[in-house]
Design a protein around this motif. Structure first.
Motif, PDB file in Angstrom:
ATOM      1  N   MET A   1      57.092  -5.830  -5.226  1.00 14.66           N
ATOM      2  CA  MET A   1      55.854  -5.218  -4.755  1.00 14.66           C
ATOM      3  C   MET A   1      54.770  -6.280  -4.655  1.00 14.66           C
ATOM      4  SD  MET A   1      56.770  -1.973  -4.618  1.00 14.66           S
ATOM      5  CE  MET A   1      55.208  -1.110  -4.499  1.00 14.66           C
ATOM      6  N   ASP A  94      61.115  -1.263 -17.644  1.00 11.28           N
ATOM      7  CA  ASP A  94      60.117  -2.139 -17.023  1.00 11.28           C
ATOM      8  C   ASP A  94      59.418  -1.369 -15.915  1.00 11.28           C
ATOM      9  OD1 ASP A  94      60.691  -4.441 -18.519  1.00 11.28           O
ATOM     10  OD2 ASP A  94      62.440  -4.849 -17.254  1.00 11.28           O
ATOM     11  N   VAL A  95      58.107  -1.472 -15.869  1.00 12.00           N
ATOM     12  CA  VAL A  95      57.350  -0.886 -14.768  1.00 12.00           C
ATOM     13  C   VAL A  95      56.298  -1.877 -14.300  1.00 12.00           C
ATOM     14  CG1 VAL A  95      57.671   1.535 -15.425  1.00 12.00           C
ATOM     15  CG2 VAL A  95      55.721   0.278 -16.343  1.00 12.00           C
ATOM     16  N   GLU A  96      55.956  -1.755 -13.038  1.00 10.84           N
ATOM     17  CA  GLU A  96      54.824  -2.506 -12.496  1.00 10.84           C
ATOM     18  C   GLU A  96      53.650  -1.553 -12.486  1.00 10.84           C
ATOM     19  OE1 GLU A  96      55.645  -5.083  -8.791  1.00 10.84           O
ATOM     20  OE2 GLU A  96      57.221  -3.561  -8.829  1.00 10.84           O
ATOM     21  N   VAL A  97      52.557  -1.932 -13.119  1.00 12.44           N
ATOM     22  CA  VAL A  97      51.406  -1.035 -13.116  1.00 12.44           C
ATOM     23  C   VAL A  97      50.306  -1.573 -12.225  1.00 12.44           C
ATOM     24  CG1 VAL A  97      51.851  -0.189 -15.437  1.00 12.44           C
ATOM     25  CG2 VAL A  97      50.265  -2.098 -15.113  1.00 12.44           C
ATOM     26  N   LEU A  98      49.548  -0.663 -11.670  1.00 12.95           N
ATOM     27  CA  LEU A  98      48.323  -1.045 -10.990  1.00 12.95           C
ATOM     28  C   LEU A  98      47.211  -1.003 -12.013  1.00 12.95           C
ATOM     29  CD1 LEU A  98      49.889  -0.396  -8.294  1.00 12.95           C
ATOM     30  CD2 LEU A  98      47.597   0.047  -7.433  1.00 12.95           C
ATOM     31  N   LYS A 102      44.084  -1.226 -17.692  1.00 11.25           N
ATOM     32  CA  LYS A 102      44.157   0.087 -18.332  1.00 11.25           C
ATOM     33  C   LYS A 102      45.175   0.124 -19.464  1.00 11.25           C
ATOM     34  CE  LYS A 102      42.585   3.427 -15.006  1.00 11.25           C
ATOM     35  NZ  LYS A 102      42.782   4.833 -14.616  1.00 11.25           N
ATOM     36  N   PHE A 103      46.095  -0.827 -19.456  1.00 11.38           N
ATOM     37  CA  PHE A 103      47.192  -0.787 -20.415  1.00 11.38           C
ATOM     38  C   PHE A 103      47.159  -1.996 -21.311  1.00 11.38           C
ATOM     39  CE2 PHE A 103      48.366   1.034 -16.394  1.00 11.38           C
ATOM     40  CZ  PHE A 103      48.748   2.299 -16.766  1.00 11.38           C
TER      41      PHE A 103
ATOM     42  N   GLN B  93      68.251   4.680 -13.218  1.00  7.99           N
ATOM     43  CA  GLN B  93      67.484   3.515 -13.637  1.00  7.99           C
ATOM     44  C   GLN B  93      68.138   2.884 -14.856  1.00  7.99           C
ATOM     45  OE1 GLN B  93      64.191   6.425 -13.760  1.00  7.99           O
ATOM     46  NE2 GLN B  93      62.908   4.604 -13.665  1.00  7.99           N
TER      47      GLN B  93
ATOM     48  N   LYS C  10      62.066   2.483  -4.546  1.00  5.48           N
ATOM     49  CA  LYS C  10      60.996   2.430  -5.526  1.00  5.48           C
ATOM     50  C   LYS C  10      60.684   3.851  -5.986  1.00  5.48           C
ATOM     51  CE  LYS C  10      60.131  -2.002  -5.364  1.00  5.48           C
ATOM     52  NZ  LYS C  10      60.308  -2.870  -6.558  1.00  5.48           N
ATOM     53  N   LEU C  11      60.408   4.002  -7.247  1.00  2.65           N
ATOM     54  CA  LEU C  11      59.922   5.271  -7.764  1.00  2.65           C
ATOM     55  C   LEU C  11      58.466   5.070  -8.174  1.00  2.65           C
ATOM     56  CD1 LEU C  11      60.477   8.220  -8.666  1.00  2.65           C
ATOM     57  CD2 LEU C  11      61.010   7.301 -10.925  1.00  2.65           C
ATOM     58  N   ILE C  15      49.885   9.538 -12.530  1.00  4.87           N
ATOM     59  CA  ILE C  15      49.357  10.505 -13.504  1.00  4.87           C
ATOM     60  C   ILE C  15      47.875  10.672 -13.191  1.00  4.87           C
ATOM     61  CG2 ILE C  15      49.103  11.093 -15.949  1.00  4.87           C
ATOM     62  CD1 ILE C  15      51.958  10.366 -15.440  1.00  4.87           C
ATOM     63  N   GLU C  63      55.857  12.203  -8.809  1.00  3.52           N
ATOM     64  CA  GLU C  63      56.841  11.158  -8.544  1.00  3.52           C
ATOM     65  C   GLU C  63      57.232  11.139  -7.075  1.00  3.52           C
ATOM     66  OE1 GLU C  63      59.725  10.776 -12.361  1.00  3.52           O
ATOM     67  OE2 GLU C  63      59.642  12.725 -11.377  1.00  3.52           O
ATOM     68  N   ALA C  71      55.991   2.813  -0.620  1.00  2.00           N
ATOM     69  CA  ALA C  71      55.429   2.757  -1.979  1.00  2.00           C
ATOM     70  C   ALA C  71      54.116   1.982  -1.972  1.00  2.00           C
ATOM     71  CB  ALA C  71      56.433   2.123  -2.942  1.00  2.00           C
ATOM     72  N   GLU C  72      54.119   0.863  -1.280  1.00  2.00           N
ATOM     73  CA  GLU C  72      52.895   0.051  -1.244  1.00  2.00           C
ATOM     74  C   GLU C  72      51.766   0.758  -0.503  1.00  2.00           C
ATOM     75  OE1 GLU C  72      53.822  -3.928   0.012  1.00  2.00           O
ATOM     76  OE2 GLU C  72      54.863  -4.324  -1.868  1.00  2.00           O
ATOM     77  N   LEU C  75      50.434   3.476  -2.903  1.00  2.00           N
ATOM     78  CA  LEU C  75      49.641   2.871  -3.982  1.00  2.00           C
ATOM     79  C   LEU C  75      48.276   2.414  -3.480  1.00  2.00           C
ATOM     80  CD1 LEU C  75      52.471   0.788  -5.696  1.00  2.00           C
ATOM     81  CD2 LEU C  75      51.327   2.772  -6.679  1.00  2.00           C
ATOM     82  N   ILE C  88      43.118   8.135 -13.118  1.00  6.67           N
ATOM     83  CA  ILE C  88      44.408   8.008 -12.434  1.00  6.67           C
ATOM     84  C   ILE C  88      45.102   6.737 -12.900  1.00  6.67           C
ATOM     85  CG2 ILE C  88      43.303   6.909 -10.422  1.00  6.67           C
ATOM     86  CD1 ILE C  88      45.496   8.308  -8.671  1.00  6.67           C
ATOM     87  N   VAL C  89      46.382   6.857 -13.194  1.00  3.93           N
ATOM     88  CA  VAL C  89      47.186   5.668 -13.455  1.00  3.93           C
ATOM     89  C   VAL C  89      48.467   5.776 -12.638  1.00  3.93           C
ATOM     90  CG1 VAL C  89      46.271   5.132 -15.754  1.00  3.93           C
ATOM     91  CG2 VAL C  89      48.214   6.657 -15.549  1.00  3.93           C
ATOM     92  N   MET C  90      48.995   4.629 -12.240  1.00  2.00           N
ATOM     93  CA  MET C  90      50.177   4.615 -11.381  1.00  2.00           C
ATOM     94  C   MET C  90      51.085   3.484 -11.805  1.00  2.00           C
ATOM     95  SD  MET C  90      48.561   5.337  -7.619  1.00  2.00           S
ATOM     96  CE  MET C  90      47.523   3.903  -7.374  1.00  2.00           C
ATOM     97  N   TRP C  91      52.386   3.753 -11.751  1.00  5.47           N
ATOM     98  CA  TRP C  91      53.329   2.664 -11.970  1.00  5.47           C
ATOM     99  C   TRP C  91      54.526   2.801 -11.036  1.00  5.47           C
ATOM    100  CZ3 TRP C  91      52.310   5.736 -16.556  1.00  5.47           C
ATOM    101  CH2 TRP C  91      53.282   6.690 -16.835  1.00  5.47           C
ATOM    102  N   VAL C  92      55.246   1.730 -10.901  1.00  5.99           N
ATOM    103  CA  VAL C  92      56.345   1.664  -9.940  1.00  5.99           C
ATOM    104  C   VAL C  92      57.582   1.113 -10.639  1.00  5.99           C
ATOM    105  CG1 VAL C  92      57.086   0.743  -7.721  1.00  5.99           C
ATOM    106  CG2 VAL C  92      54.662   1.090  -8.162  1.00  5.99           C
ATOM    107  N   GLN C  93      58.733   1.687 -10.340  1.00  7.58           N
ATOM    108  CA  GLN C  93      59.994   1.233 -10.912  1.00  7.58           C
ATOM    109  C   GLN C  93      61.047   1.121  -9.816  1.00  7.58           C
ATOM    110  OE1 GLN C  93      59.410   4.722 -13.521  1.00  7.58           O
ATOM    111  NE2 GLN C  93      60.855   3.685 -14.844  1.00  7.58           N
ATOM    112  N   ASP C  94      62.033   0.300 -10.082  1.00  4.68           N
ATOM    113  CA  ASP C  94      63.204   0.252  -9.209  1.00  4.68           C
ATOM    114  C   ASP C  94      64.159   1.373  -9.596  1.00  4.68           C
ATOM    115  OD1 ASP C  94      62.486  -2.068  -7.772  1.00  4.68           O
ATOM    116  OD2 ASP C  94      63.141  -3.317  -9.448  1.00  4.68           O
TER     117      ASP C  94
END
Lengths: 104, 104, 104
Positions: A1, A94-98, A102-103, B93, C10-11, C15, C63, C71-72, C75, C88-94
């Motif tokens: 990403m 593992d996650v990629e956060v925006l 915040k974390f 996953q 991507k997932l 939140i 989700e 995904a991009e 986001l 708002i929080v967001m994360w991305v996973q494979d």
């Protein structure tokens, strides 16, 4: 990403008994977590049907997105405090956060 | 992660129609899964708005943390049994679990 | 995994506040997403206790399993639209998905 301001973090997921919610939150906050998400859940764990009354949300699913040291601290503390006596399972991804500020 | 007793497992997530819950659980247990977690959900899938009545939890979200062979068995069986006739999506996953003896 | 027709996707997990549900869905669909899953949740975010009334599901967990460009896009759009004014929080996973034709 390649999106804005993404950083690798850990996502800790805890599935456990709903009655532990308040206590668990205190532990997680005590470890230093700035945020968490809770959903109601039901299911079956290694202790058999104990938590699987149909249609009844007797479990909770808690997620914490955080850095690796905090993830390890949370896992250790919850393991120490709950594993012997409660139905609890935990996993880490593992996650990629925006907006990683915040974390912690 | 360097925490106690962590091992790589697969996390299988299944999103499908709530009416399939009992049947799906039988299939998953029939495959040999020792545990699973179910949450209510709503949403929209590739079959359009069918499952998206606002505020109504017509879907379920099922998670199974297990080893790779069991994950593949579950995916194959559910695909075989439900994909042709039901709204179902599944993803897998990598997760690190604590106490991996809990997950076959 | 060697199961049938699996492909990396991507997932995206979001939140946020429950009141944003309809608006958020419009944005996600506007980006081109073919499906999404929503669960009720509660918790605490970086804005403190605002969303943590015990037992009250004031948050949602959304989700979207999709390809990397989508995904991009999601986001970026959600970040642009909501980050300044909402929790708002967001994360991305494979994830590996079955039947990847379901996910653009």
């Amino acid at each position: 990403m390649t999106g804005a301001a993404q950083t690798l973090r850990k996502l800790v997921t805890v599935i456990t008994e709903a009655q532990l919610e308040r206590d668990l939150i205190k532990e997680i906050e005590g470890c230093g977590a700035l945020g968490y998400t809770i959903s109601d859940a039901r299911g079956r764990g290694d202790k058999g049907v104990r938590a699987s009354h149909w249609g009844h949300s007797s479990n909770i699913r808690v997620e914490i997105a955080c850095d690796t040291p905090l993830a390890e601290k949370i896992l250790s503390r919850l393991q120490e405090k709950y594993y012997a006596h409660y139905a609890i399972v935990m996993w880490v991804q593992d996650v990629e956060v925006l907006r990683p500020d915040k974390f912690r």
